[in-house]
Scaffold this active site. Structure first.
Site, short mmCIF file in Angstrom:
data_model
loop_
_atom_site.label_atom_id
_atom_site.label_comp_id
_atom_site.label_asym_id
_atom_site.label_seq_id
_atom_site.Cartn_x
_atom_site.Cartn_y
_atom_site.Cartn_z
N SER A 96 -51.99 95.67 72.60
CA SER A 96 -53.28 96.37 72.65
C SER A 96 -54.37 95.32 72.63
O SER A 96 -54.62 94.68 71.60
CB SER A 96 -53.42 97.31 71.45
N LYS A 171 -56.01 103.30 75.33
CA LYS A 171 -55.54 102.93 73.99
C LYS A 171 -56.71 102.77 73.04
O LYS A 171 -56.64 103.15 71.86
CB LYS A 171 -54.73 101.64 74.04
N LYS A 239 -59.08 95.08 64.52
CA LYS A 239 -59.19 94.47 65.84
C LYS A 239 -59.45 95.53 66.91
O LYS A 239 -60.33 95.38 67.77
CB LYS A 239 -57.91 93.69 66.14
#
Length: 294
Positions: A96, A171, A239
């Site tokens: 990701s 995502k 993140k």
């Protein structure tokens, strides 16, 4: 049978590589910590001692590492995939990372004679172990079709969502929804506890109505027992929320709830909870409510 290199054998990558080996493919795995390759070896795979060793003769190269710089290093760095994989290999990045980084890496891959799909996953450690991941795939439709049998070996819901970078964009939206949902469940649980409600029964009935969600079903036991062994670490969700907020700003989209949840995730990390499962956002609600974090 396909010859597969799998780079990154962590919490998610290890069971995914094992599923591919169990599906009958030849899988060579590489991880910075060589001990991580043991489950793959036990499943009939091979432990590689470098990226170059892993990709030797591979038709498909899978990558599952934490962040954008890691993917860049694995693919384009010294001794990386671009330097060592065979021409026309299909690269599947399950990591990701930032959509713009994916688009640039796909451009570089084409220049080296490779094909690249961005295929980030959702479902956490349980989804990886049970081959029940949701996989959102960006890239060429023909490459997606070629990779579909491999996706089906590790995932349950597999969807091609557009061109390069589209998987990463979806995502990012997924991570926004998941973080907001975890925060809402956390607040609801602390609220219920304050009134002495049977919280296990309360979450059961909430899960059967409109408040029900995959997050509630999968994370309620963590929260009730205050057991935060990581399935997906707060560090990684921090993140991901950075990706969401940066990409939204670049697109001129306002995400006020996303921005607030990003700050709550950052606060959890600053309070030392980065290594815990993201369900530990509950501890932040406890702190804000004047309670000692469980």
């Amino acid at each position: 049978m396909t010859n597969i290199a799998f780079i990154g054998l962590g919490i998610m990558g290890s069971p995914m590589a094992v599923h591919l080996a169990n599906a009958g493919h030849q899988v060579a795995g590489y991880n910075l910590d060589p001990e991580r390759a043991k489950p793959l070896v036990d499943a009939g795979g091979r432990a590689a001692d470098s990226i170059a060793d892993a990709v030797k003769g591979a038709d498909v190269v899978c990558v599952m590492v934490p962040d954008s710089p890691d993917v860049g290093l694995v693919l384009a760095g010294p001794g990386g995939v671009f330097q060592n994989a065979q021409t026309d290999a299909l690269i599947i990045d399950f990591s990701s990372i930032r959509p713009d980084v994916t688009i640039e890496l796909a451009r570089q891959a084409r220049g080296h004679g490779f094909r690249l799909l961005d295929a980030p996953v959702s479902g956490g450690e349980a989804g990886a172990r049970n081959a029940a991941l949701s996989i959102m795939v960006g890239g060429e439709a023909g490459d997606f079709e070629a990779a579909k049998p491999l996706f089906d070996a590790v995932g349950k819901t597999v969807v091609h969502v557009g061109g390069s970078g589209s998987g990463q964009t979806v995502k990012a939206a997924n991570q926004l929804i998941v973080a907001a949902n975890i925060q809402a469940v956390s607040e609801a649980l602390i609220f219920l506890e304050a009134y002495g409600v049977d919280t296990k029964a309360a979450l059961e009935v909430l899960g059967g109505g409109l408040a029900g969600s995959a997050v509630l079903n999968q994370k309620k036991e963590n929260m009730l027992s205050r057991s935060f062994q990581p399935g997906f670490r707060i560090d990684l969700h921090h993140k991901d929320m950075g990706i969401v907020t940066a990409a939204a700003r670049e697109a001129g989209v306002v995400v006020p709830l996303g921005a607030l949840v990003a700050q709550l995730v950052a606060s959890a990390r600053a309070n030392g909870d980065g290594g815990l499962d993201h369900s530990a956002l509950l501890r932040g609600v406890e702190r804000l409510s004047g309670k000692a974090a469980s």
